[in-house]
Design a protein around this motif. Sequence first.
Motif, PDB file in Angstrom:
ATOM      1  N   VAL A 192       0.841  -1.198   0.000  1.00 52.69           N
ATOM      2  CA  VAL A 192       0.000   0.000   0.000  1.00 52.69           C
ATOM      3  C   VAL A 192       0.879   1.253   0.000  1.00 52.69           C
ATOM      4  CG1 VAL A 192      -1.728   1.285   1.334  1.00 52.69           C
ATOM      5  CG2 VAL A 192      -1.935  -1.185   1.089  1.00 52.69           C
ATOM      6  N   ASN A 193       1.979   1.221   0.748  1.00 47.59           N
ATOM      7  CA  ASN A 193       2.893   2.363   0.814  1.00 47.59           C
ATOM      8  C   ASN A 193       3.489   2.665  -0.555  1.00 47.59           C
ATOM      9  OD1 ASN A 193       5.577   3.766   1.338  1.00 47.59           O
ATOM     10  ND2 ASN A 193       4.626   3.831   3.363  1.00 47.59           N
ATOM     11  N   ILE A 194       4.005   1.628  -1.229  1.00 47.37           N
ATOM     12  CA  ILE A 194       4.587   1.824  -2.565  1.00 47.37           C
ATOM     13  C   ILE A 194       3.516   2.313  -3.527  1.00 47.37           C
ATOM     14  CG2 ILE A 194       5.656   0.666  -4.548  1.00 47.37           C
ATOM     15  CD1 ILE A 194       7.036  -1.224  -2.493  1.00 47.37           C
ATOM     16  N   GLY A 195       2.310   1.753  -3.445  1.00 49.70           N
ATOM     17  CA  GLY A 195       1.212   2.196  -4.307  1.00 49.70           C
ATOM     18  C   GLY A 195       0.857   3.655  -4.094  1.00 49.70           C
ATOM     19  N   THR A 196       0.807   4.085  -2.850  1.00 49.96           N
ATOM     20  CA  THR A 196       0.514   5.494  -2.545  1.00 49.96           C
ATOM     21  C   THR A 196       1.634   6.398  -3.054  1.00 49.96           C
ATOM     22  OG1 THR A 196      -0.817   4.886  -0.637  1.00 49.96           O
ATOM     23  CG2 THR A 196       0.023   7.149  -0.690  1.00 49.96           C
ATOM     24  N   PHE A 197       2.880   5.958  -2.896  1.00 49.58           N
ATOM     25  CA  PHE A 197       4.010   6.720  -3.441  1.00 49.58           C
ATOM     26  C   PHE A 197       3.855   6.906  -4.945  1.00 49.58           C
ATOM     27  CE2 PHE A 197       8.094   5.925  -5.722  1.00 49.58           C
ATOM     28  CZ  PHE A 197       8.568   7.224  -5.686  1.00 49.58           C
ATOM     29  N   LEU A 198       3.567   5.833  -5.663  1.00 53.52           N
ATOM     30  CA  LEU A 198       3.432   5.936  -7.119  1.00 53.52           C
ATOM     31  C   LEU A 198       2.287   6.874  -7.510  1.00 53.52           C
ATOM     32  CD1 LEU A 198       4.014   2.194  -8.100  1.00 53.52           C
ATOM     33  CD2 LEU A 198       5.613   4.112  -8.405  1.00 53.52           C
ATOM     34  N   LYS A 199       1.133   6.746  -6.840  1.00 55.17           N
ATOM     35  CA  LYS A 199      -0.002   7.633  -7.128  1.00 55.17           C
ATOM     36  C   LYS A 199       0.367   9.093  -6.875  1.00 55.17           C
ATOM     37  CE  LYS A 199      -3.411   4.213  -5.802  1.00 55.17           C
ATOM     38  NZ  LYS A 199      -4.252   3.757  -4.700  1.00 55.17           N
ATOM     39  N   THR A 200       1.007   9.350  -5.734  1.00 55.01           N
ATOM     40  CA  THR A 200       1.385  10.717  -5.375  1.00 55.01           C
ATOM     41  C   THR A 200       2.404  11.267  -6.355  1.00 55.01           C
ATOM     42  OG1 THR A 200       0.983  10.157  -3.054  1.00 55.01           O
ATOM     43  CG2 THR A 200       2.221  12.179  -3.480  1.00 55.01           C
ATOM     44  N   LEU A 201       3.379  10.462  -6.726  1.00 59.45           N
ATOM     45  CA  LEU A 201       4.406  10.896  -7.677  1.00 59.45           C
ATOM     46  C   LEU A 201       3.796  11.223  -9.036  1.00 59.45           C
ATOM     47  CD1 LEU A 201       7.419  11.357  -8.284  1.00 59.45           C
ATOM     48  CD2 LEU A 201       7.568   8.923  -8.880  1.00 59.45           C
ATOM     49  N   VAL A 202       2.925  10.361  -9.527  1.00 61.39           N
ATOM     50  CA  VAL A 202       2.282  10.599 -10.821  1.00 61.39           C
ATOM     51  C   VAL A 202       1.440  11.866 -10.767  1.00 61.39           C
ATOM     52  CG1 VAL A 202       0.532   9.710 -12.429  1.00 61.39           C
ATOM     53  CG2 VAL A 202       2.353   8.203 -11.586  1.00 61.39           C
ATOM     54  N   THR A 203       0.653  12.022  -9.708  1.00 56.48           N
ATOM     55  CA  THR A 203      -0.180  13.216  -9.561  1.00 56.48           C
ATOM     56  C   THR A 203       0.663  14.482  -9.518  1.00 56.48           C
ATOM     57  OG1 THR A 203      -1.883  11.973  -8.395  1.00 56.48           O
ATOM     58  CG2 THR A 203      -1.901  14.361  -8.101  1.00 56.48           C
ATOM     59  N   GLN A 204       1.714  14.469  -8.716  1.00 61.27           N
ATOM     60  CA  GLN A 204       2.554  15.660  -8.595  1.00 61.27           C
ATOM     61  C   GLN A 204       3.310  15.938  -9.883  1.00 61.27           C
ATOM     62  OE1 GLN A 204       4.928  15.976  -5.059  1.00 61.27           O
ATOM     63  NE2 GLN A 204       3.162  15.766  -3.733  1.00 61.27           N
ATOM     64  N   SER A 205       3.717  14.918 -10.598  1.00 60.49           N
ATOM     65  CA  SER A 205       4.444  15.156 -11.849  1.00 60.49           C
ATOM     66  C   SER A 205       3.543  15.835 -12.869  1.00 60.49           C
ATOM     67  CB  SER A 205       5.013  13.855 -12.417  1.00 60.49           C
ATOM     68  OG  SER A 205       4.001  13.029 -12.955  1.00 60.49           O
ATOM     69  N   LYS A 206       2.241  15.552 -12.833  1.00 63.13           N
ATOM     70  CA  LYS A 206       1.298  16.207 -13.741  1.00 63.13           C
ATOM     71  C   LYS A 206       1.079  17.662 -13.349  1.00 63.13           C
ATOM     72  CE  LYS A 206      -1.256  12.004 -14.807  1.00 63.13           C
ATOM     73  NZ  LYS A 206      -2.485  11.229 -14.567  1.00 63.13           N
ATOM     74  N   SER A 207       0.960  17.927 -12.047  1.00 62.26           N
ATOM     75  CA  SER A 207       0.697  19.303 -11.610  1.00 62.26           C
ATOM     76  C   SER A 207       1.944  20.176 -11.670  1.00 62.26           C
ATOM     77  CB  SER A 207       0.112  19.319 -10.197  1.00 62.26           C
ATOM     78  OG  SER A 207       1.065  18.874  -9.263  1.00 62.26           O
ATOM     79  N   PHE A 208       3.113  19.581 -11.537  1.00 61.88           N
ATOM     80  CA  PHE A 208       4.341  20.359 -11.656  1.00 61.88           C
ATOM     81  C   PHE A 208       4.545  20.819 -13.090  1.00 61.88           C
ATOM     82  CE2 PHE A 208       6.629  17.889  -8.043  1.00 61.88           C
ATOM     83  CZ  PHE A 208       5.928  18.617  -7.102  1.00 61.88           C
ATOM     84  N   GLY A 209       4.106  19.997 -14.028  1.00 58.35           N
ATOM     85  CA  GLY A 209       4.321  20.319 -15.433  1.00 58.35           C
ATOM     86  C   GLY A 209       5.784  20.103 -15.790  1.00 58.35           C
ATOM     87  N   LYS A 210       6.106  20.386 -16.999  1.00 62.46           N
ATOM     88  CA  LYS A 210       7.462  20.192 -17.512  1.00 62.46           C
ATOM     89  C   LYS A 210       8.469  21.048 -16.786  1.00 62.46           C
ATOM     90  CE  LYS A 210       7.557  17.486 -21.266  1.00 62.46           C
ATOM     91  NZ  LYS A 210       8.426  16.368 -21.362  1.00 62.46           N
ATOM     92  N   ALA A 211       8.120  22.247 -16.379  1.00 59.37           N
ATOM     93  CA  ALA A 211       9.083  23.162 -15.777  1.00 59.37           C
ATOM     94  C   ALA A 211       9.723  22.591 -14.512  1.00 59.37           C
ATOM     95  CB  ALA A 211       8.419  24.500 -15.461  1.00 59.37           C
TER      96      ALA A 211
END
Length: 186
Positions: free
Chosen positions: A164-183
């Motif tokens: 569950v921890n690794i799954g939450t990390f992956l979800k959070t990372l994917v979400t943040q990578s989208k909101s951060f954008g390319k910059a």
Amino acid sequence: MKYFEKAAVCAAMIVLLAACASPARMNAMIPERSEATLISETSPLAKAVEISTVSGGEETNPMWTSEVGNPEFKEALKNALANHAMLSEGAGRYKLAATMTSIDQPIFGASFTVTASVRYKLIEVNTGTSVFDQTITEPYTASFSDAFLAVERLRLANEGAMRVNIGTFLKTLVTQSKSFGKAALD
């Protein structure tokens, strides 16, 4: 020794051996892919993450309790990143450090809830910039119906908490990578 005494000694030995703690299994700590963890080929995370360090785990003492070791956690993390098309095939654009800060385990009970806390830090290699630095804390409960033996329930709870921890990390990372954008990730 009489037959009954020999049989009792043999039965006691079998129970003791069956009650030995075993370490968390790598394949049981890998989360399933989900809509929340899928990335496109154009994502800055696509085949870009290299695992640099994994620390904080403990080896299992068979006479004590099940633990999560660094080698098992590293392999589970590596497989999870590969399953989600994030693991680099060589030198990665990002280096991931994962530190198990705590694994809170119960001493006894019918249901065992283990809470795993892991600090994940993702560094952009070219600039040395930290693009992700969070501690993820997730619980998982293994009930009496999951396993009769307490040592088995504890191992299942350890594996579940890490999955569950690794799954939450992956979800959070994917979400943040989208909101951060390319910059933020360039």
